[in-house]
Design an enzyme around this catalytic site. Structure first.
Site, PDB file in Angstrom:
ATOM      1  N   SER A 110      -2.668   9.194 -26.163  1.00  0.00           N
ATOM      2  CA  SER A 110      -3.577   9.146 -27.301  1.00  0.00           C
ATOM      3  C   SER A 110      -3.168  10.136 -28.377  1.00  0.00           C
ATOM      4  CB  SER A 110      -4.999   9.462 -26.833  1.00  0.00           C
ATOM      5  OG  SER A 110      -5.880   9.566 -27.939  1.00  0.00           O
ATOM      6  N   TYR A 132      -4.931   5.764 -34.020  1.00  0.00           N
ATOM      7  CA  TYR A 132      -5.965   5.063 -34.770  1.00  0.00           C
ATOM      8  C   TYR A 132      -5.494   4.996 -36.220  1.00  0.00           C
ATOM      9  CZ  TYR A 132      -9.025   6.050 -30.778  1.00  0.00           C
ATOM     10  OH  TYR A 132      -9.569   6.124 -29.528  1.00  0.00           O
ATOM     11  N   THR A 158      -4.896   1.255 -32.056  1.00  0.00           N
ATOM     12  CA  THR A 158      -6.195   0.930 -31.469  1.00  0.00           C
ATOM     13  C   THR A 158      -7.180   0.574 -32.569  1.00  0.00           C
ATOM     14  OG1 THR A 158      -5.832   2.387 -29.576  1.00  0.00           O
ATOM     15  CG2 THR A 158      -8.114   1.796 -30.074  1.00  0.00           C
ATOM     16  N   LYS A 256      -4.299  -2.901 -29.779  1.00  0.00           N
ATOM     17  CA  LYS A 256      -5.281  -2.714 -28.714  1.00  0.00           C
ATOM     18  C   LYS A 256      -6.690  -2.987 -29.237  1.00  0.00           C
ATOM     19  CE  LYS A 256      -6.684   0.645 -25.171  1.00  0.00           C
ATOM     20  NZ  LYS A 256      -8.120   0.753 -25.494  1.00  0.00           N
ATOM     21  N   HIS A 280     -12.613  -1.173 -25.329  1.00  0.00           N
ATOM     22  CA  HIS A 280     -12.631   0.290 -25.327  1.00  0.00           C
ATOM     23  C   HIS A 280     -13.477   0.847 -24.188  1.00  0.00           C
ATOM     24  CE1 HIS A 280     -11.021   3.379 -28.185  1.00  0.00           C
ATOM     25  NE2 HIS A 280     -11.651   4.152 -27.320  1.00  0.00           N
TER      26      HIS A 280
END
Length: 392
Positions: A110, A132, A158, A256, A280
């Site tokens: 992440s 993100y 994501t 994602k 998620h």
């Protein structure tokens, strides 16, 4: 083998040990889902509705689990899903990376991780960096290029999270930073969990609530909430923005958060290598169906055009096999490995991966399949109205 002090036999046992070891606020951060938790709970329960059609003779003496995802050869169809700031163990994502590498599988890291991408990539070269849509294009590209320089083999964008703190059981308090005020507030929780506290004392540091992978050149790493503020105030991306990022990256690229066949088609249109069917972990729009319910329609729509991953609710090797039979190339796990790490550090993550590997092998044997690549939808009994998803 039966559970021992150093080994747990199931992911459920890992969760029980994690709950016993972690302070309540840390544990609740791992198990919480949006609002009532309808989607979060359905992610797990939906697998119980699926059955198998086993065979009993001429079964294969050996079963093969190896596959490839985004150009990386992996020994089993289970990858580490990217999860944010990990306060469950001092070694955090580096320990997870080592465990995944030892198991011969890949890891998603992440951009909100507690460890720098350089350290994690050094522990596992089969690394996919997740981001993100945070900040302007220049900042997003700079983070991607930093990850590439560190050795990341693929990029994951994501898109499946609408920020919400509303939870019927209450959101755990997360401080801006662990200053004296925060330490005093959490002291009662820490005292009741001495083993957790001792891990951090031995490490010589406090849980890190900063996000080093979001820091630009020469910048200080933003705090957890600083990073979220930046994300929440960034204009929402368009499919053309995602196409631009995929073109700039130029390598394996995954989207994602796919839960609708239309979005799966759009991901294919912009050139994605892979998609992750994901809600998620139940932390997006509550009332969304379980990921496994959405998988068959998405596989029907784009299964021959893109690699499909399934993320959400995996607790057993048999869950993995069900997902593969219904169209996934591999699955990603989140809470399962975090519980493992909370229970026993790096060894606990390895433990979880071994549980899943063994469960996959047992299911393959029962189905009479010598390879995960032989699995087909007919191996699974799917009840009427199981998908509850858009079919077009």
């Amino acid at each position: 083998m039966a559970s021992t002090k150093e080994w747990f036999e199931t992911v459920a046992e890992a969760q029980r040990r994690a709950k016993k070891r972690l302070p309540r606020s840390v544990y609740m951060a791992l198990v919480a889902g949006s609002e009532r938790g309808v989607t979060m709970n359905d992610n797990v329960r939906a697998f119980d509705e699926l059955g198998f059609r086993p065979h009993i003779a001429d079964l294969p003496a050996e079963r093969n689990q190896a596959t490839t995802v985004m150009g990386q050869e992996i020994s089993m169809p289970v990858l580490i899903s990217p999860t944010g700031v990990q306060a469950v163990h001092p070694e955090g994502e580096v320990a997870v990376a080592r465990a995944a590498a030892a198991a011969g599988t890949a890891m998603g890291l992440s951009s909100f991780a507690s460890k720098p991408v350089e350290e994690v990539a050094a522990a596992n070269p089969k690394l996919f960096f997740q981001t993100y849509w945070v900040g302007g294009r220049d900042a997003i590209l700079q983070r991607a290029e930093r990850a590439r320089a560190a050795g990341a083999k693929g990029l994951i964008i994501t898109l499946d999270w609408t920020f919400a703190t509303r939870r019927d059981w209450g959101s755990p308090y997360i401080p801006e930073k662990l200053d004296l005020k925060a330490l005093l507030k959490f002291a009662p929780e820490g005292i009741t969990r001495p083993k957790y506290l001792l891990d951090w004392v031995r490490s010589g540091k406090l849980p890190d609530l900063t996000t080093p992978n979001l820091a630009g050149p020469g910048e200080e790493a933003p705090t957890f909430f600083g990073a979220y503020y930046q994300w929440m105030t960034t204009p929402l991306p368009t499919w053309e923005d995602i196409r631009w990022l995929r073109e700039q990256w130029g390598g394996p690229f995954a989207v994602k958060g796919i839960m609708h066949p239309d979005d799966a088609r759009r991901a294919v249109d912009i050139g994605a290598t892979a998609i992750s069917v994901s809600n998620h972990g139940g932390n997006n729009l509550d009332g969304t169906p379980a990921s496994i319910r959405a998988l068959p329609a998405i596989a029907d729509a784009v299964g021959d055009q893109v690699e499909i991953l399934l993320d959400g609710g995996i607790r057993r090797g048999s869950d993995v096999v069900k997902a593969l039979a219904l169209g996934a190339r591999a699955v990603m796990i989140g809470r399962a490995y975090l519980w493992g790490m909370a229970a026993n550090g790096e060894a606990g993550v390895s433990n979880v991966l071994q549980i899943l590997r063994s469960g996959i092998d047992e299911a393959l044997l029962g189905l009479g399949r010598s390879s995960i690549h032989e699995l087909v939808p007919d191996d699974i009994i799917v009840p009427e109205n199981f998908t509850r998803a858009v079919k077009r």
